[in-house]
Design a protein around this motif. Sequence first.
Motif, PDB file in Angstrom:
ATOM      1  N   GLN A   1      49.195   4.417  62.452  1.00 28.80           N
ATOM      2  CA  GLN A   1      47.820   4.879  62.255  1.00 28.80           C
ATOM      3  C   GLN A   1      47.254   5.334  63.594  1.00 28.80           C
ATOM      4  O   GLN A   1      47.529   4.739  64.628  1.00 28.80           O
ATOM      5  CB  GLN A   1      46.967   3.761  61.668  1.00 28.80           C
ATOM      6  N   VAL A   2      46.475   6.403  63.556  1.00 21.91           N
ATOM      7  CA  VAL A   2      45.866   6.969  64.754  1.00 21.91           C
ATOM      8  C   VAL A   2      44.370   7.108  64.536  1.00 21.91           C
ATOM      9  O   VAL A   2      43.927   7.576  63.486  1.00 21.91           O
ATOM     10  CB  VAL A   2      46.474   8.355  65.069  1.00 21.91           C
ATOM     11  N   GLN A   3      43.607   6.692  65.507  1.00 16.94           N
ATOM     12  CA  GLN A   3      42.160   6.904  65.469  1.00 16.94           C
ATOM     13  C   GLN A   3      41.787   7.858  66.602  1.00 16.94           C
ATOM     14  O   GLN A   3      42.252   7.705  67.728  1.00 16.94           O
ATOM     15  CB  GLN A   3      41.408   5.582  65.639  1.00 16.94           C
ATOM     16  N   LEU A   4      40.954   8.834  66.280  1.00 19.31           N
ATOM     17  CA  LEU A   4      40.548   9.849  67.242  1.00 19.31           C
ATOM     18  C   LEU A   4      39.033   9.910  67.314  1.00 19.31           C
ATOM     19  O   LEU A   4      38.366   9.961  66.272  1.00 19.31           O
ATOM     20  CB  LEU A   4      41.095  11.220  66.836  1.00 19.31           C
ATOM     21  N   VAL A   5      38.507   9.932  68.528  1.00 19.12           N
ATOM     22  CA  VAL A   5      37.062   9.999  68.723  1.00 19.12           C
ATOM     23  C   VAL A   5      36.743  11.097  69.722  1.00 19.12           C
ATOM     24  O   VAL A   5      37.171  11.037  70.881  1.00 19.12           O
ATOM     25  CB  VAL A   5      36.504   8.660  69.218  1.00 19.12           C
ATOM     26  N   GLU A   6      35.987  12.108  69.274  1.00 18.06           N
ATOM     27  CA  GLU A   6      35.599  13.220  70.144  1.00 18.06           C
ATOM     28  C   GLU A   6      34.289  12.918  70.851  1.00 18.06           C
ATOM     29  O   GLU A   6      33.458  12.155  70.356  1.00 18.06           O
ATOM     30  CB  GLU A   6      35.422  14.516  69.350  1.00 18.06           C
ATOM     31  N   SER A   7      34.121  13.578  71.976  1.00 20.28           N
ATOM     32  CA  SER A   7      32.852  13.511  72.714  1.00 20.28           C
ATOM     33  C   SER A   7      32.710  14.789  73.525  1.00 20.28           C
ATOM     34  O   SER A   7      33.672  15.544  73.686  1.00 20.28           O
ATOM     35  CB  SER A   7      32.811  12.287  73.631  1.00 20.28           C
ATOM     36  N   GLY A   8      31.493  15.033  74.009  1.00 16.78           N
ATOM     37  CA  GLY A   8      31.280  16.146  74.916  1.00 16.78           C
ATOM     38  C   GLY A   8      30.597  17.356  74.325  1.00 16.78           C
ATOM     39  O   GLY A   8      30.302  18.316  75.036  1.00 16.78           O
ATOM     40  N   GLY A   9      30.352  17.347  73.019  1.00 18.41           N
ATOM     41  CA  GLY A   9      29.656  18.482  72.431  1.00 18.41           C
ATOM     42  C   GLY A   9      28.207  18.525  72.879  1.00 18.41           C
ATOM     43  O   GLY A   9      27.703  17.602  73.517  1.00 18.41           O
ATOM     44  N   ARG A  27      49.032   4.753  67.196  1.00 19.74           N
ATOM     45  CA  ARG A  27      50.408   5.235  67.357  1.00 19.74           C
ATOM     46  C   ARG A  27      50.653   5.806  68.752  1.00 19.74           C
ATOM     47  O   ARG A  27      49.752   6.351  69.354  1.00 19.74           O
ATOM     48  CB  ARG A  27      50.637   6.295  66.289  1.00 19.74           C
ATOM     49  N   THR A  28      51.854   5.687  69.251  1.00 22.33           N
ATOM     50  CA  THR A  28      52.194   6.113  70.601  1.00 22.33           C
ATOM     51  C   THR A  28      51.738   7.533  70.889  1.00 22.33           C
ATOM     52  O   THR A  28      52.249   8.499  70.329  1.00 22.33           O
ATOM     53  CB  THR A  28      53.717   6.018  70.816  1.00 22.33           C
ATOM     54  N   PHE A  29      50.781   7.674  71.770  1.00 26.01           N
ATOM     55  CA  PHE A  29      50.111   8.956  71.991  1.00 26.01           C
ATOM     56  C   PHE A  29      51.062  10.032  72.458  1.00 26.01           C
ATOM     57  O   PHE A  29      50.955  11.179  72.054  1.00 26.01           O
ATOM     58  CB  PHE A  29      48.985   8.757  73.010  1.00 26.01           C
ATOM     59  N   GLY A  30      51.988   9.714  73.289  1.00 29.80           N
ATOM     60  CA  GLY A  30      52.870  10.728  73.856  1.00 29.80           C
ATOM     61  C   GLY A  30      53.959  11.219  72.920  1.00 29.80           C
ATOM     62  O   GLY A  30      54.812  12.014  73.343  1.00 29.80           O
ATOM     63  N   SER A  31      53.943  10.812  71.665  1.00 32.01           N
ATOM     64  CA  SER A  31      54.998  11.204  70.736  1.00 32.01           C
ATOM     65  C   SER A  31      54.586  12.324  69.798  1.00 32.01           C
ATOM     66  O   SER A  31      55.416  12.796  69.006  1.00 32.01           O
ATOM     67  CB  SER A  31      55.437   9.995  69.897  1.00 32.01           C
ATOM     68  N   TYR A  32      53.341  12.782  69.853  1.00 32.43           N
ATOM     69  CA  TYR A  32      52.910  13.809  68.919  1.00 32.43           C
ATOM     70  C   TYR A  32      52.011  14.832  69.611  1.00 32.43           C
ATOM     71  O   TYR A  32      51.329  14.549  70.584  1.00 32.43           O
ATOM     72  CB  TYR A  32      52.193  13.195  67.714  1.00 32.43           C
ATOM     73  N   ALA A  33      52.045  16.038  69.076  1.00 35.88           N
ATOM     74  CA  ALA A  33      51.188  17.103  69.595  1.00 35.88           C
ATOM     75  C   ALA A  33      49.740  16.832  69.198  1.00 35.88           C
ATOM     76  O   ALA A  33      49.463  16.084  68.265  1.00 35.88           O
ATOM     77  CB  ALA A  33      51.637  18.452  69.046  1.00 35.88           C
ATOM     78  N   MET A  34      48.845  17.476  69.926  1.00 38.05           N
ATOM     79  CA  MET A  34      47.418  17.361  69.646  1.00 38.05           C
ATOM     80  C   MET A  34      46.813  18.756  69.521  1.00 38.05           C
ATOM     81  O   MET A  34      47.270  19.701  70.157  1.00 38.05           O
ATOM     82  CB  MET A  34      46.707  16.608  70.767  1.00 38.05           C
ATOM     83  N   GLY A  35      45.779  18.848  68.729  1.00 35.20           N
ATOM     84  CA  GLY A  35      45.141  20.142  68.551  1.00 35.20           C
ATOM     85  C   GLY A  35      43.631  20.026  68.455  1.00 35.20           C
ATOM     86  O   GLY A  35      43.088  18.938  68.267  1.00 35.20           O
ATOM     87  N   TYR A  95      36.863  19.682  65.992  1.00 38.99           N
ATOM     88  CA  TYR A  95      37.623  18.509  65.570  1.00 38.99           C
ATOM     89  C   TYR A  95      38.894  18.365  66.399  1.00 38.99           C
ATOM     90  O   TYR A  95      39.633  19.336  66.593  1.00 38.99           O
ATOM     91  CB  TYR A  95      38.014  18.625  64.100  1.00 38.99           C
ATOM     92  N   CYS A  96      39.134  17.172  66.830  1.00 37.81           N
ATOM     93  CA  CYS A  96      40.382  16.799  67.467  1.00 37.81           C
ATOM     94  C   CYS A  96      41.360  16.365  66.371  1.00 37.81           C
ATOM     95  O   CYS A  96      40.946  15.718  65.404  1.00 37.81           O
ATOM     96  CB  CYS A  96      40.087  15.649  68.433  1.00 37.81           C
ATOM     97  N   ALA A  97      42.632  16.715  66.519  1.00 40.42           N
ATOM     98  CA  ALA A  97      43.604  16.383  65.486  1.00 40.42           C
ATOM     99  C   ALA A  97      44.929  15.969  66.091  1.00 40.42           C
ATOM    100  O   ALA A  97      45.362  16.541  67.106  1.00 40.42           O
ATOM    101  CB  ALA A  97      43.804  17.586  64.569  1.00 40.42           C
ATOM    102  N   GLY A  98      45.568  15.010  65.449  1.00 36.31           N
ATOM    103  CA  GLY A  98      46.887  14.545  65.858  1.00 36.31           C
ATOM    104  C   GLY A  98      47.949  15.066  64.909  1.00 36.31           C
ATOM    105  O   GLY A  98      47.811  14.921  63.688  1.00 36.31           O
ATOM    106  N   ALA A  99      48.972  15.670  65.462  1.00 36.87           N
ATOM    107  CA  ALA A  99      50.018  16.277  64.633  1.00 36.87           C
ATOM    108  C   ALA A  99      51.037  15.249  64.149  1.00 36.87           C
ATOM    109  O   ALA A  99      51.082  14.123  64.631  1.00 36.87           O
ATOM    110  CB  ALA A  99      50.716  17.374  65.431  1.00 36.87           C
ATOM    111  N   TYR A 111      48.872  18.540  60.733  1.00 34.52           N
ATOM    112  CA  TYR A 111      48.068  17.505  61.383  1.00 34.52           C
ATOM    113  C   TYR A 111      47.662  16.450  60.364  1.00 34.52           C
ATOM    114  O   TYR A 111      47.097  16.764  59.329  1.00 34.52           O
ATOM    115  CB  TYR A 111      46.831  18.122  62.038  1.00 34.52           C
ATOM    116  N   GLY A 112      47.961  15.203  60.692  1.00 34.47           N
ATOM    117  CA  GLY A 112      47.681  14.125  59.747  1.00 34.47           C
ATOM    118  C   GLY A 112      46.528  13.238  60.141  1.00 34.47           C
ATOM    119  O   GLY A 112      46.111  12.386  59.354  1.00 34.47           O
ATOM    120  N   TYR A 113      46.002  13.447  61.344  1.00 36.68           N
ATOM    121  CA  TYR A 113      44.931  12.586  61.844  1.00 36.68           C
ATOM    122  C   TYR A 113      43.821  13.457  62.393  1.00 36.68           C
ATOM    123  O   TYR A 113      44.066  14.408  63.129  1.00 36.68           O
ATOM    124  CB  TYR A 113      45.455  11.654  62.932  1.00 36.68           C
ATOM    125  N   TRP A 114      42.578  13.085  62.049  1.00 34.13           N
ATOM    126  CA  TRP A 114      41.424  13.897  62.438  1.00 34.13           C
ATOM    127  C   TRP A 114      40.306  13.010  62.961  1.00 34.13           C
ATOM    128  O   TRP A 114      40.093  11.895  62.465  1.00 34.13           O
ATOM    129  CB  TRP A 114      40.906  14.688  61.236  1.00 34.13           C
TER     130      TRP A 114
END
Length: 124
Positions: A1-9, A27-35, A95-99, A111-114
């Motif tokens: 499971q991955v949790q993503l939190v955006e900031s800076g808008g 989930r291990t951050f360095g194992s998946y692309a980000m978008g 939106y930040c997303a994890g592939a 992308y499965g995580y938003w």
Amino acid sequence: QVQLVESGGGLVQAGGSLRLSCAASGRTFGSYAMGWFRQAPGKERDFVAAISASGGSTRYADSVKGRFTISRDNAKKTVGLQMNNLKPEDMAVYYCAGATAGWPSPYRSNYGYWGQGTQVTVST
């Protein structure tokens, strides 16, 4: 499971700059692309930029090439989007997303995580 939190808008004048940040946990951050994707009112959620798991490869939408830069810090589990020379048409919720894989895909289906999104408003 991955949790993503955006900031800076926020609100910026046309021609100005903003930097978005996304913090990940789980989930291990360095194992998946980000978008980064964005969605304007009444429109589809569109691809903006992506970066590979290692950070060695990036991809951009044509509309932001030369103005936006995506980066990541795997040690800090963060991904950033530096946005320069902002235009009114850049105004959207970002939106930040994890592939689900390591390559920088431009397709939402990869992308499965938003995150929850952060508003960027560009004034003229």
